[in-house]
Design a protein around this motif. Structure first.
Motif, PDB file in Angstrom:
ATOM      1  N   PHE A  37       0.853  -1.169   0.000  1.00  0.00           N
ATOM      2  CA  PHE A  37       0.000   0.000   0.000  1.00  0.00           C
ATOM      3  C   PHE A  37       0.893   1.224   0.000  1.00  0.00           C
ATOM      4  N   ARG A  38       0.310   2.386  -0.250  1.00  0.00           N
ATOM      5  CA  ARG A  38       1.074   3.627  -0.165  1.00  0.00           C
ATOM      6  C   ARG A  38       0.175   4.749   0.337  1.00  0.00           C
ATOM      7  N   GLN A  39       0.838   5.744   0.937  1.00  0.00           N
ATOM      8  CA  GLN A  39       0.115   6.913   1.426  1.00  0.00           C
ATOM      9  C   GLN A  39       0.900   8.167   1.086  1.00  0.00           C
ATOM     10  N   ALA A  40       0.301   8.996   0.259  1.00  0.00           N
ATOM     11  CA  ALA A  40       0.900  10.269  -0.115  1.00  0.00           C
ATOM     12  C   ALA A  40       0.499  11.334   0.904  1.00  0.00           C
ATOM     13  N   PRO A  41       1.271  12.419   1.015  1.00  0.00           N
ATOM     14  CA  PRO A  41       0.936  13.480   1.970  1.00  0.00           C
ATOM     15  C   PRO A  41      -0.471  14.011   1.746  1.00  0.00           C
ATOM     16  N   GLY A  42      -1.248  14.065   2.809  1.00  0.00           N
ATOM     17  CA  GLY A  42      -2.592  14.610   2.720  1.00  0.00           C
ATOM     18  C   GLY A  42      -3.619  13.690   2.100  1.00  0.00           C
ATOM     19  N   LYS A  43      -3.225  12.463   1.820  1.00  0.00           N
ATOM     20  CA  LYS A  43      -4.157  11.518   1.183  1.00  0.00           C
ATOM     21  C   LYS A  43      -4.303  10.269   2.031  1.00  0.00           C
ATOM     22  N   GLU A  44      -5.357   9.517   1.760  1.00  0.00           N
ATOM     23  CA  GLU A  44      -5.563   8.267   2.456  1.00  0.00           C
ATOM     24  C   GLU A  44      -4.637   7.188   1.891  1.00  0.00           C
ATOM     25  N   ARG A  45      -4.394   6.199   2.713  1.00  0.00           N
ATOM     26  CA  ARG A  45      -3.599   5.067   2.256  1.00  0.00           C
ATOM     27  C   ARG A  45      -4.361   4.332   1.156  1.00  0.00           C
ATOM     28  N   GLU A  46      -3.638   3.907   0.113  1.00  0.00           N
ATOM     29  CA  GLU A  46      -4.291   3.235  -1.000  1.00  0.00           C
ATOM     30  C   GLU A  46      -3.580   1.944  -1.355  1.00  0.00           C
ATOM     31  N   PHE A  47      -4.360   1.022  -1.902  1.00  0.00           N
ATOM     32  CA  PHE A  47      -3.836  -0.262  -2.337  1.00  0.00           C
ATOM     33  C   PHE A  47      -2.951  -0.085  -3.562  1.00  0.00           C
ATOM     34  N   ASN A  85       8.987   0.610 -11.888  1.00  0.00           N
ATOM     35  CA  ASN A  85       9.623   1.180 -13.079  1.00  0.00           C
ATOM     36  C   ASN A  85       8.808   2.373 -13.583  1.00  0.00           C
ATOM     37  N   SER A  86       9.426   3.157 -14.439  1.00  0.00           N
ATOM     38  CA  SER A  86       8.756   4.321 -15.045  1.00  0.00           C
ATOM     39  C   SER A  86       8.066   5.165 -13.983  1.00  0.00           C
ATOM     40  N   LEU A  87       8.791   5.454 -12.932  1.00  0.00           N
ATOM     41  CA  LEU A  87       8.209   6.179 -11.808  1.00  0.00           C
ATOM     42  C   LEU A  87       7.807   7.597 -12.186  1.00  0.00           C
ATOM     43  N   LYS A  88       6.711   8.031 -11.578  1.00  0.00           N
ATOM     44  CA  LYS A  88       6.155   9.359 -11.817  1.00  0.00           C
ATOM     45  C   LYS A  88       6.126  10.132 -10.506  1.00  0.00           C
ATOM     46  N   PRO A  89       6.095  11.468 -10.568  1.00  0.00           N
ATOM     47  CA  PRO A  89       6.010  12.252  -9.334  1.00  0.00           C
ATOM     48  C   PRO A  89       4.810  11.850  -8.480  1.00  0.00           C
ATOM     49  N   GLU A  90       3.711  11.461  -9.092  1.00  0.00           N
ATOM     50  CA  GLU A  90       2.537  11.068  -8.322  1.00  0.00           C
ATOM     51  C   GLU A  90       2.701   9.722  -7.613  1.00  0.00           C
ATOM     52  N   ASP A  91       3.791   9.025  -7.835  1.00  0.00           N
ATOM     53  CA  ASP A  91       4.090   7.809  -7.087  1.00  0.00           C
ATOM     54  C   ASP A  91       4.755   8.125  -5.745  1.00  0.00           C
ATOM     55  N   THR A  92       5.083   9.386  -5.521  1.00  0.00           N
ATOM     56  CA  THR A  92       5.691   9.798  -4.251  1.00  0.00           C
ATOM     57  C   THR A  92       4.762   9.490  -3.091  1.00  0.00           C
ATOM     58  N   ALA A  93       5.268   8.728  -2.125  1.00  0.00           N
ATOM     59  CA  ALA A  93       4.447   8.295  -0.987  1.00  0.00           C
ATOM     60  C   ALA A  93       5.314   7.492  -0.035  1.00  0.00           C
ATOM     61  N   VAL A  94       4.752   7.220   1.139  1.00  0.00           N
ATOM     62  CA  VAL A  94       5.309   6.199   2.023  1.00  0.00           C
ATOM     63  C   VAL A  94       4.684   4.873   1.607  1.00  0.00           C
ATOM     64  N   TYR A  95       5.523   3.892   1.361  1.00  0.00           N
ATOM     65  CA  TYR A  95       5.058   2.575   0.921  1.00  0.00           C
ATOM     66  C   TYR A  95       5.125   1.590   2.082  1.00  0.00           C
ATOM     67  N   TYR A  96       4.030   0.850   2.254  1.00  0.00           N
ATOM     68  CA  TYR A  96       3.908  -0.103   3.340  1.00  0.00           C
ATOM     69  C   TYR A  96       3.683  -1.510   2.787  1.00  0.00           C
ATOM     70  N   CYS A  97       4.342  -2.489   3.379  1.00  0.00           N
ATOM     71  CA  CYS A  97       3.955  -3.863   3.072  1.00  0.00           C
ATOM     72  C   CYS A  97       3.036  -4.360   4.184  1.00  0.00           C
ATOM     73  N   ALA A  98       2.236  -5.347   3.835  1.00  0.00           N
ATOM     74  CA  ALA A  98       1.253  -5.856   4.778  1.00  0.00           C
ATOM     75  C   ALA A  98       1.044  -7.342   4.545  1.00  0.00           C
ATOM     76  N   ALA A  99       0.729  -8.047   5.619  1.00  0.00           N
ATOM     77  CA  ALA A  99       0.475  -9.484   5.568  1.00  0.00           C
ATOM     78  C   ALA A  99      -1.006  -9.765   5.773  1.00  0.00           C
ATOM     79  N   ASP A 100      -1.539 -10.658   4.966  1.00  0.00           N
ATOM     80  CA  ASP A 100      -2.940 -11.063   5.085  1.00  0.00           C
ATOM     81  C   ASP A 100      -3.210 -11.621   6.482  1.00  0.00           C
TER      82      ASP A 100
END
Length: 128
Positions: A37-47, A85-100
């Motif tokens: 998952f990832r969470q950008a500044p000011g946004k909710e965490r997203e899958f 790959n092919s990263l974009k500025p909108e990919d900027t975020a904190v990235y989290y891994c998670a276990a089912d």
């Protein structure tokens, strides 16, 4: 206890690549699906992406990263990866891994509530 530790984040220019890793311990890694998952500044965490426990089925991706990101896992190493790959500025975020939270789920864990354990996150910044 369950531990998930992400690594591999950093600063990259647009169009560049990064590979995130998530080392897991404290549970039977090969029995559980994993996700990013990832969470950008000011946004909710997203899958971002999910992979089933065996790793043999086709992973599932958010539309925003499909064709650019690849999730994979190495069960003997208790590690899940996210190749970006092919990263974009909108990919900027904190990235989290998670276990089912459920063993041998079919098909994929996709909702935040499907995941019972989370890492501390790793920052990815895409900027020139």
């Amino acid at each position: 206890q369950v531990q998930l530790e992400e690594s591999g984040g950093g600063l990259v220019q647009p169009g560049g690549s990064l590979r995130l890793s998530c080392a897991a311990s404290g549970f039977t890694f090969s029995a559980f699906g994993m996700g990013w998952f990832r969470q950008a500044p000011g946004k909710e965490r997203e899958f971002v992406a999910a992979i089933r426990w065996s790793g043999r089925s086709t992973p599932y991706y958010a539309d925003s990263v499909k064709g650019r990101f690849t999730i994979s896992r190495d069960n003997p190493k208790n590690t899940v990866y996210l190749q970006m790959n092919s990263l974009k500025p909108e990919d900027t975020a904190v990235y989290y891994c998670a276990a089912d939270r459920q063993r041998y789920r079919s098909p994929w864990p996709l909702q935040e509530t499907d995941f019972g354990s989370w890492g501390q996150g790793t920052q990815v910044t895409v900027s020139s």
